[in-house]
Enzyme design. Structure first.
Site, PDB file in Angstrom:
ATOM      1  N   GLU A   1      -9.612  -9.868  -7.803  1.00  0.00           N
ATOM      2  CA  GLU A   1      -8.574  -8.849  -7.561  1.00  0.00           C
ATOM      3  C   GLU A   1      -7.413  -8.945  -8.554  1.00  0.00           C
ATOM      4  O   GLU A   1      -6.880  -7.928  -8.992  1.00  0.00           O
ATOM      5  CB  GLU A   1      -8.062  -8.964  -6.118  1.00  0.00           C
ATOM      6  CG  GLU A   1      -9.142  -8.552  -5.118  1.00  0.00           C
ATOM      7  CD  GLU A   1      -8.711  -8.649  -3.664  1.00  0.00           C
ATOM      8  OE1 GLU A   1      -9.492  -8.233  -2.799  1.00  0.00           O
ATOM      9  OE2 GLU A   1      -7.589  -9.147  -3.387  1.00  0.00           O
TER      10      GLU A   1
ATOM     11  N   TYR B   1     -12.244  -1.786  -3.754  1.00  0.00           N
ATOM     12  CA  TYR B   1     -12.761  -1.996  -2.398  1.00  0.00           C
ATOM     13  C   TYR B   1     -14.291  -1.876  -2.338  1.00  0.00           C
ATOM     14  O   TYR B   1     -14.836  -1.572  -1.278  1.00  0.00           O
ATOM     15  CB  TYR B   1     -12.131  -0.989  -1.439  1.00  0.00           C
ATOM     16  CG  TYR B   1     -10.783  -1.405  -0.878  1.00  0.00           C
ATOM     17  CD1 TYR B   1     -10.659  -2.564  -0.106  1.00  0.00           C
ATOM     18  CD2 TYR B   1      -9.639  -0.627  -1.076  1.00  0.00           C
ATOM     19  CE1 TYR B   1      -9.438  -2.934   0.436  1.00  0.00           C
ATOM     20  CE2 TYR B   1      -8.402  -0.990  -0.529  1.00  0.00           C
ATOM     21  CZ  TYR B   1      -8.310  -2.148   0.232  1.00  0.00           C
ATOM     22  OH  TYR B   1      -7.116  -2.518   0.775  1.00  0.00           O
TER      23      TYR B   1
ATOM     24  N   HIS C   1      -1.899  -5.503   1.457  1.00  0.00           N
ATOM     25  CA  HIS C   1      -3.206  -6.105   1.212  1.00  0.00           C
ATOM     26  C   HIS C   1      -2.969  -7.506   0.673  1.00  0.00           C
ATOM     27  O   HIS C   1      -2.007  -7.735  -0.060  1.00  0.00           O
ATOM     28  CB  HIS C   1      -3.986  -5.297   0.159  1.00  0.00           C
ATOM     29  CG  HIS C   1      -5.189  -6.041  -0.348  1.00  0.00           C
ATOM     30  ND1 HIS C   1      -6.395  -6.005   0.301  1.00  0.00           N
ATOM     31  CD2 HIS C   1      -5.339  -6.896  -1.400  1.00  0.00           C
ATOM     32  CE1 HIS C   1      -7.251  -6.791  -0.347  1.00  0.00           C
ATOM     33  NE2 HIS C   1      -6.630  -7.339  -1.377  1.00  0.00           N
TER      34      HIS C   1
ATOM     35  N   LYS D   1       0.832  -1.203   0.000  1.00  0.00           N
ATOM     36  CA  LYS D   1       0.000   0.000   0.000  1.00  0.00           C
ATOM     37  C   LYS D   1       0.873   1.262   0.000  1.00  0.00           C
ATOM     38  O   LYS D   1       2.086   1.193   0.254  1.00  0.00           O
ATOM     39  CB  LYS D   1      -0.916  -0.045   1.227  1.00  0.00           C
ATOM     40  CG  LYS D   1      -1.926  -1.203   1.192  1.00  0.00           C
ATOM     41  CD  LYS D   1      -2.826  -1.164   2.424  1.00  0.00           C
ATOM     42  CE  LYS D   1      -3.827  -2.313   2.407  1.00  0.00           C
ATOM     43  NZ  LYS D   1      -4.749  -2.248   3.574  1.00  0.00           N
TER      44      LYS D   1
ATOM     45  N   ASN E   1      -1.696  -0.168   7.055  1.00  0.00           N
ATOM     46  CA  ASN E   1      -1.155  -1.459   7.488  1.00  0.00           C
ATOM     47  C   ASN E   1      -0.316  -2.146   6.412  1.00  0.00           C
ATOM     48  O   ASN E   1      -0.182  -3.360   6.374  1.00  0.00           O
ATOM     49  CB  ASN E   1      -2.279  -2.357   8.022  1.00  0.00           C
ATOM     50  CG  ASN E   1      -3.378  -2.584   6.998  1.00  0.00           C
ATOM     51  OD1 ASN E   1      -3.240  -2.180   5.846  1.00  0.00           O
ATOM     52  ND2 ASN E   1      -4.445  -3.257   7.392  1.00  0.00           N
TER      53      ASN E   1
HETATM   54  P1  GDP Z   1      -7.787  -6.942   5.433  1.00  0.00           P
HETATM   55  O1  GDP Z   1      -8.397  -8.020   4.561  1.00  0.00           O
HETATM   56  O2  GDP Z   1      -6.971  -7.509   6.565  1.00  0.00           O
HETATM   57  O3  GDP Z   1      -7.005  -5.921   4.638  1.00  0.00           O
HETATM   58  O4  GDP Z   1      -8.987  -6.167   6.162  1.00  0.00           O
HETATM   59  P2  GDP Z   1     -10.424  -5.664   5.662  1.00  0.00           P
HETATM   60  O5  GDP Z   1     -10.787  -6.284   4.345  1.00  0.00           O
HETATM   61  O6  GDP Z   1     -11.386  -5.832   6.793  1.00  0.00           O
HETATM   62  O7  GDP Z   1     -10.239  -4.080   5.476  1.00  0.00           O
HETATM   63  C1  GDP Z   1      -9.618  -3.547   4.325  1.00  0.00           C
HETATM   64  C2  GDP Z   1      -8.689  -2.434   4.732  1.00  0.00           C
HETATM   65  O8  GDP Z   1      -9.463  -1.359   5.292  1.00  0.00           O
HETATM   66  C3  GDP Z   1      -7.689  -2.786   5.853  1.00  0.00           C
HETATM   67  O9  GDP Z   1      -6.540  -3.459   5.404  1.00  0.00           O
HETATM   68  C4  GDP Z   1      -7.348  -1.413   6.395  1.00  0.00           C
HETATM   69  O10 GDP Z   1      -6.433  -0.706   5.552  1.00  0.00           O
HETATM   70  C5  GDP Z   1      -8.720  -0.717   6.330  1.00  0.00           C
HETATM   71  N1  GDP Z   1      -9.458  -0.870   7.587  1.00  0.00           N
HETATM   72  C6  GDP Z   1      -9.998  -2.003   8.132  1.00  0.00           C
HETATM   73  N2  GDP Z   1     -10.628  -1.746   9.287  1.00  0.00           N
HETATM   74  C7  GDP Z   1     -10.512  -0.408   9.486  1.00  0.00           C
HETATM   75  C8  GDP Z   1     -10.961   0.488  10.522  1.00  0.00           C
HETATM   76  O11 GDP Z   1     -11.614   0.089  11.488  1.00  0.00           O
HETATM   77  N3  GDP Z   1     -10.633   1.812  10.373  1.00  0.00           N
HETATM   78  C9  GDP Z   1      -9.911   2.274   9.305  1.00  0.00           C
HETATM   79  N4  GDP Z   1      -9.644   3.591   9.243  1.00  0.00           N
HETATM   80  N5  GDP Z   1      -9.488   1.479   8.323  1.00  0.00           N
HETATM   81  C10 GDP Z   1      -9.763   0.151   8.413  1.00  0.00           C
END
Ligand code: GDP
Length: 138
Positions: free
Chosen positions: A126, A49, A115, A9, A112
């Site tokens: 994807e 997304y 992805h 990212k 973080n």
């Molecule tokens: P992943 O599959 O581990 O990447 O997690 P998710 O699919 O649930 O979320 C996608 C991305 O959204 C995450 O990698 C983070 O960059 C972001 N994200 C997830 N949860 C949160 C949150 O509670 N707050 C914020 N600001 N970003 C989040």
């Protein structure tokens, strides 16, 4: 053999972590089948997304993902979808296991670093979102 989409990212690219992340994949025997740098537009990030569009953090996530270039890769290997998720660590770096990419480098639940696709169905969507067949080196 399985394939998955990985993204370094914008925070990871800006902080000079491309080499570090790729080193972790390669040292686990994961093969990089395709790779390029992309600076996503808002529309591109929203399409990628789309499943998250109702979530409260969606706008912030879009600003982040369009804040700078990212590296997108197709990873290939046995069980690579789960393996990549294991190397990445939990979404929230505070809950990620020691030695994972997110635990070692993430600064925020959103910023973080990486992805990774979470299932064969999302991997297919994807990978196709960023690469055509000719760009994936078999
Ligand atoms: P992943 O599959 O581990 O990447 O997690 P998710 O699919 O649930 O979320 C996608 C991305 O959204 C995450 O990698 C983070 O960059 C972001 N994200 C997830 N949860 C949160 C949150 O509670 N707050 C914020 N600001 N970003 C989040």
């Amino acid at each position: 053999m399985e394939r998955t989409l990985s993204i370094i990212k914008p925070d990871g690219v800006a902080r000079g972590l491309i080499g570090e992340v790729i080193k972790r994949f390669e040292s686990e025997g994961i093969r990089i089948a395709a790779m390029k740098m992309v600076f996503m537009s808002k529309a591109q990030a929203e399409g990628f997304y789309a499943v998250h569009r109702e979530r409260p953090f969606f706008g912030s996530l879009m600003d982040f993902m369009t804040s700078g270039p990212a590296v997108v890769m197709v990873l290939e290997g046995e069980n690579v979808i789960a393996k990549n998720r294991e190397l990445m660590g939990a979404t929230n770096y505070k809950e990620a296991a020691e030695g994972t990419i997110r635990r070692d480098f993430a600064t925020d639940i959103e910023k973080n670093v990486v992805h990774g696709s979470d299932s064969p169905e999302t991997a297919e969507f994807e990978i196709g979102y960023f690469f055509n067949k000719l760009e994936i080196v078999g």
